[in-house]
Design an enzyme around this catalytic site. Structure first.
Site, mmCIF file in Angstrom:
data_model
loop_
_atom_site.group_PDB
_atom_site.id
_atom_site.type_symbol
_atom_site.label_atom_id
_atom_site.label_comp_id
_atom_site.label_asym_id
_atom_site.label_seq_id
_atom_site.Cartn_x
_atom_site.Cartn_y
_atom_site.Cartn_z
ATOM 1 C CB CYS A 78 -20.706 -49.982 -9.641
ATOM 2 S SG CYS A 78 -19.656 -49.500 -8.261
ATOM 3 C CG HIS A 168 -22.284 -45.746 -11.101
ATOM 4 N ND1 HIS A 168 -23.063 -46.792 -10.687
ATOM 5 C CD2 HIS A 168 -21.278 -45.649 -10.182
ATOM 6 C CE1 HIS A 168 -22.569 -47.306 -9.569
ATOM 7 N NE2 HIS A 168 -21.482 -46.634 -9.252
ATOM 8 C CD GLU A 170 -25.853 -46.422 -13.026
ATOM 9 O OE1 GLU A 170 -25.165 -46.713 -14.026
ATOM 10 O OE2 GLU A 170 -25.529 -46.742 -11.858
#
Lengths: 185, 294
Positions: A78, A168, A170
């Site tokens: 991002c 994302h 994560e």
């Protein structure tokens, strides 16, 4: 064991640290050029790219980071993808030019346009992609390969040792993106 | 609710703000200064808390024209405040498309019993809290980010410290209790058992935990981040200081390097005067903002 730094100027660096540890990396928060030197690879996390740029400039980290990218792999998610791009629009801002892509910031719209999508990939099956005020990759150079697309746009791309996602990973429990990055080290 | 895509997206934006500074602004020009200084987001409001305190009167949601100008001016997320319980103001802000809504004790409460039922909204909410029970009740209502209340507009860090220490201590205490004890704690905290059990298992809130209310210097930022804040809100502390641009940059630097004393020294040098500040202990109960909300 490979040491992977996470640029920890601002953003969700802690989520990346945990994701890296899940795939067996020694993860290190990086806020200085000296800390950067200890790393085999580097992750530029999500967050606000403008904030990160101000701090990179103010703390004289911009050039060390670019030099790091000339010898070792960097993955940006991002805001990190925005920093790695060749050109940035919406509005235009400085970038590291380590991947031959052009990105447009906040291109889906504001937070109300943030979304979670299940997208197919050739190599990793279906993945869950969390887009938060995400950029869109508007152009990729000839030497960039696309790993995943969503809605007609590339959302996961790589060139040489470097990799970007506009989503994302994560923020999910799926480690395939981080594992793929580890394979580049 | 806590695993729904919608709630994950709400928390997701809060995750992106970590390690950053959210600055109160009242005009597009101030928003530009905040963004230039490296703010991770701005909070649009009619008057900064120090002025609300001084001028009195009813403090409401900011003017739509000003919020829209701010949204058109900066590329970072824009938050705006709605009054406690004023779900209609919140609906207006959602329709406007702000990125986060702060149901804030800094504005004059619209409802003295009920907070907004925030789960009904697609726009994420942040709420203030002084203790764990208050934080968990707000999360149960749908808040995706908690900020300790501190005492807004005071320029005095003591209340922000008290609230952060209280929440962190109460969370630590839960981690050593047995299941039957957690049921009793849930009753004492006046918070849902499900959330109390989650905190007991994880030792932290299920949403990001930021600090607000009284932060005026880079060292203040470092202090609350050492105590457990994952990011900071700065209100009057910047635009009520002598040199807002420089102070804003210094505060941003302090949020990144909160654990690095040499960098903090750099951030703290040549700053000009901080905002004046108030001794919270001398304020009458009726002038405290933190006691609004329940």
């Amino acid at each position: 064991m490979k040491t992977v730094g996470v640029l920890a100027l601002q953003g969700d660096f802690d989520a990346h640290r945990r994701a890296l540890e899940r795939v067996g990396a020694c993860a290190l928060e990086v806020r200085t050029a000296i800390e950067m030197d200890h790393c085999d690879g580097l992750v530029l996390p999500g967050g606000e790219s403008t904030t990160m740029l101000k701090l990179l400039a103010q703390e004289n980290l911009f050039e060390p980071l670019r030099r790091f990218g000339h010898t070792r792999p960097i993955y940006g998610s991002c805001a990190g993808a925005i920093l790695l791009a060749r050109t940035v629009a919406g509005p235009a801002q400085k970038s590291l030019n380590l991947l031959d892509i052009s990105v447009e910031r906040n291109a889906y719209g504001r937070q109300l346009d943030s979304r979670i999508a299940r997208i197919p990939t050739a190599e990793h099956g279906e993945i869950e992609a969390v887009f938060i005020r995400a950029p869109i990759i508007r152009r990729v150079g000839d030497s960039v390969s696309i790993v995943a697309m969503y809605d007609g746009d590339p959302v996961w791309a790589e060139q040489g040792p470097h990799m970007v996602t506009t989503f994302h990973p994560e923020l999910t429990s799926d480690s395939c993106v981080h594992r793929r990055f580890m394979d580049k080290l | 609710m806590y695993l729904s895509d919608q709630f994950r997206l709400k928390i997701g934006l809060a995750e992106m703000l970590k390690g950053g500074v959210i600055m109160d602004v009242t005009t597009a020009a101030q928003a530009r200064i905040a963004e230039e200084a490296g703010a991770a987001a701005v909070m649009a409001l009619e008057r900064v808390p120090a002025d609300i305190r001084k001028e009195g009167g009813v403090a409401r949601m900011a003017s739509i024209r000003v919020i829209r100008e701010i949204m058109d001016t900066v590329s970072i997320p824009v938050m705006a405040k709605a009054r406690i319980g004023h779900f209609a103001e919140a609906r207006v802000l959602e329709a406007l498309g702000v990125d986060y809504i702060d149901e804030s004790e800094v504005l004059t409460p619209a409802d003295e019993e009920h907070h907004i039922h925030k789960r009904d909204f697609q726009t994420p909410f942040v709420c203030g809290a002084r203790n764990l029970g208050e934080a968990l009740r707000r999360i149960a209502e749908g808040a995706a980010m908690i900020r300790t209340k501190g005492e807004a507009g005071s320029g005095n860090i003591v209340e922000a410290v008290r609230h952060m220490r209280t929440i962190v201590k109460e969370m630590k205490q839960l981690t050593v209790l047995g299941k039957e004890e957690l049921v009793h704690e849930s009753k004492k905290l006046a918070a849902p058992l499900e959330l109390v059990e989650w905190v007991a298992a994880n030792g932290k809130l299920p949403v990001p935990n930021f600090s607000a209310g009284g932060i005026a210097t880079p060292a203040d930022v470092s202090l609350v981040m050492h105590l457990g804040a994952e990011a900071v809100f700065v209100g009057s502390g910047i635009f009520k200081s002598e040199d807002p641009e420089r102070r804003a940059r210094a505060i941003v630097k302090a949020a990144t390097y909160y654990a690095d004393p040499l960098k903090l020294l750099e951030a703290s040098s040549d700053l000009g005067e901080a905002m004046r500040g108030l001794d919270v202990a001398t304020l009458p109960e009726s002038e405290l903002l933190q006691t609004r909300g329940w």
